[in-house]
Motif scaffolding. Structure first.
Motif, mmCIF file in Angstrom:
data_model
loop_
_atom_site.group_PDB
_atom_site.id
_atom_site.type_symbol
_atom_site.label_atom_id
_atom_site.label_comp_id
_atom_site.label_asym_id
_atom_site.label_seq_id
_atom_site.Cartn_x
_atom_site.Cartn_y
_atom_site.Cartn_z
ATOM 1 N N UNK A 90 5.918 -0.597 -4.277
ATOM 2 C CA UNK A 90 6.132 -0.064 -3.104
ATOM 3 C C UNK A 90 7.611 0.401 -2.907
ATOM 4 N N UNK A 135 11.806 -2.189 11.588
ATOM 5 C CA UNK A 135 11.669 -2.984 10.129
ATOM 6 C C UNK A 135 11.392 -1.713 9.120
ATOM 7 N N UNK A 188 7.185 1.777 4.754
ATOM 8 C CA UNK A 188 6.562 1.684 3.314
ATOM 9 C C UNK A 188 6.105 2.889 2.970
ATOM 10 N N UNK A 189 6.266 3.397 1.736
ATOM 11 C CA UNK A 189 5.447 4.274 0.989
ATOM 12 C C UNK A 189 3.966 3.520 0.847
ATOM 13 N N UNK A 233 7.878 -10.632 11.131
ATOM 14 C CA UNK A 233 7.232 -9.486 11.147
ATOM 15 C C UNK A 233 5.755 -9.712 10.811
ATOM 16 N N UNK A 248 2.515 -7.370 9.365
ATOM 17 C CA UNK A 248 1.906 -6.144 8.866
ATOM 18 C C UNK A 248 0.474 -6.475 8.284
ATOM 19 N N UNK A 300 1.585 -0.674 3.571
ATOM 20 C CA UNK A 300 1.840 -1.965 4.602
ATOM 21 C C UNK A 300 2.066 -1.081 6.047
ATOM 22 N N UNK A 330 3.351 -1.975 10.124
ATOM 23 C CA UNK A 330 3.896 -2.861 10.892
ATOM 24 C C UNK A 330 3.006 -2.987 12.078
ATOM 25 N N UNK A 365 6.707 -7.409 15.575
ATOM 26 C CA UNK A 365 7.727 -8.006 15.278
ATOM 27 C C UNK A 365 8.427 -8.913 16.305
#
Lengths: 117, 115
Positions: free
Chosen positions: A91, A104, A107-108, B33, B35, B43, B45, B48
């Motif tokens: 990732x 935060x 992500x891919x 966090x 996920x 992933x 979220x 958090x």
């Protein structure tokens, strides 16, 4: 809004071949951070590398190397002389510095790498 | 390895039941966090926390709530579980002073199946 694209869903290579995993990102910030994570078949997520937007120097760690190019918004990951133990989902992720500190990683969707003996 | 423990590791439950997942850390990190990981989505979220009693929503927060009464514990609750919440759930932590530039470290995940 920030976005990470890993266009390669799955890659299969024969052991000892070199392989490059592509990561293209989108951000409007001038300061940001890029990450790569590895998820082996056992399922845990392992942090591999972090790169900040001001440091375009490529990095090498053993058989792993990372090519960061701001001009193409890419942060590609190359494994040299791949091994079966490299089989995993990889990732790429992006974090923007301008956010309050509470944002935060984005992500891919990951690239599944299979290395065949 | 970062001291992160998720419990339970596996759970099977029925639609409509409440479910609570726990994340416990021994690193005294401020940021935690939750996920979820689903095929084809990577992933995403859920929620958090940036301190005790300080939480905020993520990308896919509908149907989930969280609580952080102590620095070391971050709870994720599905008030009334649905089959669409079948997933693998990961907890992560990051260092306090610079969360955006600090790598997140992940727990081993909880595999939740809702029948």
């Amino acid at each position: 809004a920030q976005k990470v694209t890993q266009a390669q869903t799955e890659i299969s290579v024969v052991e000892k071949e070199d392989v490059t995993l592509d990561c293209v990102y989108e951000t409007r910030d001038t300061t940001y951070y890029l990450f790569w994570y590895k998820q082996p078949p056992s399922g845990e997520l392992v942090f591999l590398i972090r790169r900040n937007s001001f440091d375009e120097q490529n990095e090498i760690s053993g058989r792993y190397s990372w090519n960061f190019q701001k001009s193409t918004s890419s942060f590609n990951f190359t494994i040299t002389a791949s091994q079966v133990v490299d089989s995993a989902v990889y990732f790429c992720a992006l974090s923007e510095a301008s956010n309050s500190g509470n944002t935060p990683l984005v992500f891919g969707k990951g690239t599944r790498l299979s290395v065949i003996a | 390895d970062a001291g992160i423990t998720q419990s339970p590791r596996h759970k099977v439950t029925e639609t409509g039941t409440p479910v609570t997942l726990r994340c416990h850390q021994t690193e005294n990190h401020r940021y935690m966090y939750w996920y979820r990981q689903d095929p084809g989505h990577g992933l995403r979220l859920i929620h958090y926390s940036y301190g005790v009693k300080d939480t905020d929503k993520g990308e896919v927060s509908d149907g989930y709530s969280v609580s952080r009464s102590k620095t070391e514990d971050f709870l994720l609750t599905l008030e009334s579980a649905t089959s669409s919440q079948t997933s693998v759930y990961f907890c992560a932590i990051s260092e306090s002073r610079t969360p955006n530039m600090s790598p997140q470290h992940f727990g081993d995940g909880t595999r939740l199946s809702i029948l």
